[in-house]
Motif scaffolding. Structure first.
Motif, PDB file in Angstrom:
ATOM      1  N   PRO A  30       0.838  -1.216   0.000  1.00 41.98           N
ATOM      2  CA  PRO A  30       0.000   0.000   0.000  1.00 41.98           C
ATOM      3  C   PRO A  30       0.868   1.259   0.000  1.00 41.98           C
ATOM      4  O   PRO A  30       1.805   1.384   0.796  1.00 41.98           O
ATOM      5  N   ALA A  31       0.547   2.178  -0.891  1.00 42.98           N
ATOM      6  CA  ALA A  31       1.382   3.371  -1.072  1.00 42.98           C
ATOM      7  C   ALA A  31       1.420   4.251   0.172  1.00 42.98           C
ATOM      8  O   ALA A  31       2.431   4.878   0.465  1.00 42.98           O
ATOM      9  N   GLY A  32       0.319   4.285   0.921  1.00 40.86           N
ATOM     10  CA  GLY A  32       0.272   5.167   2.083  1.00 40.86           C
ATOM     11  C   GLY A  32       0.766   4.534   3.369  1.00 40.86           C
ATOM     12  O   GLY A  32       0.671   5.151   4.434  1.00 40.86           O
ATOM     13  N   TRP A  33       1.269   3.319   3.288  1.00 38.13           N
ATOM     14  CA  TRP A  33       1.717   2.613   4.494  1.00 38.13           C
ATOM     15  C   TRP A  33       3.100   3.126   4.901  1.00 38.13           C
ATOM     16  O   TRP A  33       4.044   3.010   4.134  1.00 38.13           O
ATOM     17  N   PRO A  34       3.227   3.710   6.091  1.00 33.18           N
ATOM     18  CA  PRO A  34       4.539   4.191   6.521  1.00 33.18           C
ATOM     19  C   PRO A  34       5.440   3.006   6.869  1.00 33.18           C
ATOM     20  O   PRO A  34       5.280   2.387   7.927  1.00 33.18           O
ATOM     21  N   VAL A  35       6.348   2.687   5.983  1.00 37.87           N
ATOM     22  CA  VAL A  35       7.138   1.475   6.134  1.00 37.87           C
ATOM     23  C   VAL A  35       8.572   1.732   5.705  1.00 37.87           C
ATOM     24  O   VAL A  35       8.831   2.443   4.732  1.00 37.87           O
ATOM     25  N   ALA A  36       9.508   1.171   6.452  1.00 33.06           N
ATOM     26  CA  ALA A  36      10.918   1.189   6.072  1.00 33.06           C
ATOM     27  C   ALA A  36      11.275  -0.221   5.629  1.00 33.06           C
ATOM     28  O   ALA A  36      11.181  -1.179   6.413  1.00 33.06           O
ATOM     29  N   VAL A  37      11.668  -0.368   4.369  1.00 33.16           N
ATOM     30  CA  VAL A  37      11.867  -1.694   3.777  1.00 33.16           C
ATOM     31  C   VAL A  37      13.347  -2.039   3.700  1.00 33.16           C
ATOM     32  O   VAL A  37      14.168  -1.246   3.222  1.00 33.16           O
ATOM     33  N   THR A  38      13.680  -3.249   4.143  1.00 36.00           N
ATOM     34  CA  THR A  38      15.000  -3.837   3.930  1.00 36.00           C
ATOM     35  C   THR A  38      14.810  -5.083   3.081  1.00 36.00           C
ATOM     36  O   THR A  38      13.866  -5.848   3.303  1.00 36.00           O
ATOM     37  N   GLN A  39      15.706  -5.306   2.107  1.00 34.92           N
ATOM     38  CA  GLN A  39      15.602  -6.472   1.244  1.00 34.92           C
ATOM     39  C   GLN A  39      16.840  -7.351   1.379  1.00 34.92           C
ATOM     40  O   GLN A  39      17.963  -6.837   1.394  1.00 34.92           O
ATOM     41  N   VAL A  40      16.626  -8.658   1.473  1.00 35.43           N
ATOM     42  CA  VAL A  40      17.732  -9.617   1.470  1.00 35.43           C
ATOM     43  C   VAL A  40      17.380 -10.754   0.526  1.00 35.43           C
ATOM     44  O   VAL A  40      16.209 -10.983   0.205  1.00 35.43           O
ATOM     45  N   GLU A  41      18.422 -11.492   0.090  1.00 36.42           N
ATOM     46  CA  GLU A  41      18.236 -12.536  -0.918  1.00 36.42           C
ATOM     47  C   GLU A  41      18.296 -13.945  -0.359  1.00 36.42           C
ATOM     48  O   GLU A  41      17.997 -14.903  -1.074  1.00 36.42           O
ATOM     49  N   THR A  42      18.709 -14.113   0.887  1.00 32.91           N
ATOM     50  CA  THR A  42      18.868 -15.456   1.442  1.00 32.91           C
ATOM     51  C   THR A  42      18.227 -15.556   2.816  1.00 32.91           C
ATOM     52  O   THR A  42      18.105 -14.559   3.538  1.00 32.91           O
ATOM     53  N   GLY A  43      17.864 -16.783   3.183  1.00 30.99           N
ATOM     54  CA  GLY A  43      17.311 -17.013   4.499  1.00 30.99           C
ATOM     55  C   GLY A  43      18.296 -16.697   5.606  1.00 30.99           C
ATOM     56  O   GLY A  43      17.922 -16.152   6.655  1.00 30.99           O
ATOM     57  N   GLY A  44      19.557 -17.027   5.382  1.00 31.78           N
ATOM     58  CA  GLY A  44      20.581 -16.745   6.376  1.00 31.78           C
ATOM     59  C   GLY A  44      20.719 -15.262   6.648  1.00 31.78           C
ATOM     60  O   GLY A  44      20.850 -14.831   7.806  1.00 31.78           O
ATOM     61  N   ALA A  45      20.672 -14.456   5.579  1.00 32.37           N
ATOM     62  CA  ALA A  45      20.775 -13.003   5.742  1.00 32.37           C
ATOM     63  C   ALA A  45      19.556 -12.456   6.488  1.00 32.37           C
ATOM     64  O   ALA A  45      19.673 -11.530   7.301  1.00 32.37           O
ATOM     65  N   ALA A  46      18.386 -13.026   6.208  1.00 33.94           N
ATOM     66  CA  ALA A  46      17.174 -12.582   6.911  1.00 33.94           C
ATOM     67  C   ALA A  46      17.288 -12.865   8.397  1.00 33.94           C
ATOM     68  O   ALA A  46      16.958 -12.013   9.234  1.00 33.94           O
ATOM     69  N   LEU A  47      17.751 -14.048   8.727  1.00 38.93           N
ATOM     70  CA  LEU A  47      17.867 -14.431  10.131  1.00 38.93           C
ATOM     71  C   LEU A  47      18.855 -13.525  10.859  1.00 38.93           C
ATOM     72  O   LEU A  47      18.597 -13.075  11.989  1.00 38.93           O
ATOM     73  N   GLU A  48      19.971 -13.230  10.214  1.00 37.73           N
ATOM     74  CA  GLU A  48      20.963 -12.340  10.836  1.00 37.73           C
ATOM     75  C   GLU A  48      20.380 -10.953  11.103  1.00 37.73           C
ATOM     76  O   GLU A  48      20.603 -10.365  12.158  1.00 37.73           O
ATOM     77  N   ARG A  49      19.610 -10.458  10.106  1.00 41.52           N
ATOM     78  CA  ARG A  49      19.023  -9.120  10.280  1.00 41.52           C
ATOM     79  C   ARG A  49      17.992  -9.117  11.412  1.00 41.52           C
ATOM     80  O   ARG A  49      17.930  -8.176  12.207  1.00 41.52           O
TER      81      ARG A  49
END
Length: 327
Positions: free
Chosen positions: A24-43
């Motif tokens: 949603p365009a009006g959703w106040p959100v800060a987005v982080t993107q990762v490509e692997t499950g391991g990177a997601a878990l670390e974050r």
């Protein structure tokens, strides 16, 4: 107003872009993107992540393993799975592991909006309007994600027919000369003798052949699953090939807005070594865009390989069809 910290974990650039567009365009959100499950878990271990949007089929640590680790380590964030693997069992497993929702790829903006709202992540003023994203996607990544979605739909159908859970791979996409195709097929054969079923397809100027490779040592097991021991094994393989190939091509066609016509499935070689299959078909394959999908059946030693071989002449039109997804 609180800004939500959102982590998107998906190995596909196209999938991440489609998700960003669907937010949603009006959703106040800060987005982080990762490509692997391991990177997601670390974050997530670092803290501050409110919501995780998670793919299932990824290299290394997959989505199931991420969810299991979140539970094991008691890491708190709201997990939403967005996946092409739409098998009933896949949905059941991720919800059991603690995911709060499951959305099929590609995420429809309305479905994503409703899911976020149901989890209390949107306020009443947040409109459905979606946001723009300027990242460009290369052809191979776009086609891989389109095939990923198609093969997930095909697997869900196959899982219902066979009554088993289908383990899905990451599809390989390569432009191959015939000698390279020979090596790819030889690798798929793993030293076994094969029965190969081929089915031609054409639509909107895009043409090719689907090649389904069955390992002879596994055919009897497949017949038992289908409760088809009383039928000729070739008839069984033709039926199974037609189902799987049609479902996969239909999934691709829906996404790129074409309609494929398919020929009748034909047996290229029964109990033949891979070299013989290549020899018989060397002239018609030449240079091809090859998409390889290797299916495995959980709890059974059964594997089969689906190759979609697009003709070289189809590449330009296929690129244009994918362009609206990439830009």
């Amino acid at each position: 107003m609180h800004t939500t910290s959102l982590l998107i974990c998906d190995d596909s650039n196209l999938a991440r872009k489609q998700l960003l567009r669907a937010l949603p365009a009006g959703w106040p959100v800060a987005v982080t993107q990762v490509e692997t499950g391991g990177a997601a878990l670390e974050r997530i271990r670092q803290g501050g992540i409110d919501v995780l949007i998670l793919d299932l089929t990824m290299p290394g640590m997959d989505g199931y393993q991420v969810l299991a680790a979140l539970r094991r380590e008691q890491l708190t964030c709201k997990a939403i799975v967005v996946s092409a693997d739409v098998q009933d069992e896949a949905v059941r497993r991720v919800l059991e592991l603690g995911a709060l929702a499951f959305i099929r790829k590609p995420a429809e903006p309305l479905h994503l909006y409703q899911t976020l709202a149901s989890l209390g992540l949107l306020n009443e003023q947040t409109a459905l309007a979606t946001r723009a994203d300027g990242e460009t996607i290369d052809f191979r990544d776009a086609l891989r994600e389109v095939v990923n979605i198609a093969m997930g739909r095909a697997a869900a159908l196959l899982a219902r027919v066979l009554g088993v859970f289908i383990q899905l791979p990451i599809p390989n996409v390569n432009l191959l000369e015939v000698s390279e195709l020979h090596m790819a097929l030889a690798d798929a054969a793993r030293g076994d003798r094969l029965t190969a079923v081929c089915q031609g397809y054409i639509g909107g100027g895009i043409a090719g052949e689907a090649l389904l490779l069955f390992h002879d040592s596994e055919v009897a097991d497949m017949a038992r699953l289908l409760r088809r021991q009383d039928h000729h094994e070739i008839e069984m393989l033709l039926d199974l090939s037609s189902l799987l190939i049609s479902a996969c091509l239909s999934g691709i066609a829906d996404q790129i807005d074409v309609a494929f016509s398919q020929g009748h499935p034909q047996v290229l070689g029964q109990h033949a070594p891979i070299e013989e299959l290549i020899r018989l078909n060397r002239l018609r394959w030449k240079r091809t865009l090859a998409v390889e999908i290797s299916y495995s059946l959980e709890g059974h030693d059964i594997h089969f390989d689906l190759l979609l071989l697009f003709t070289e002449d189809s590449l330009d039109l296929l690129s244009r069809k994918l362009a609206y997804l990439m830009n």
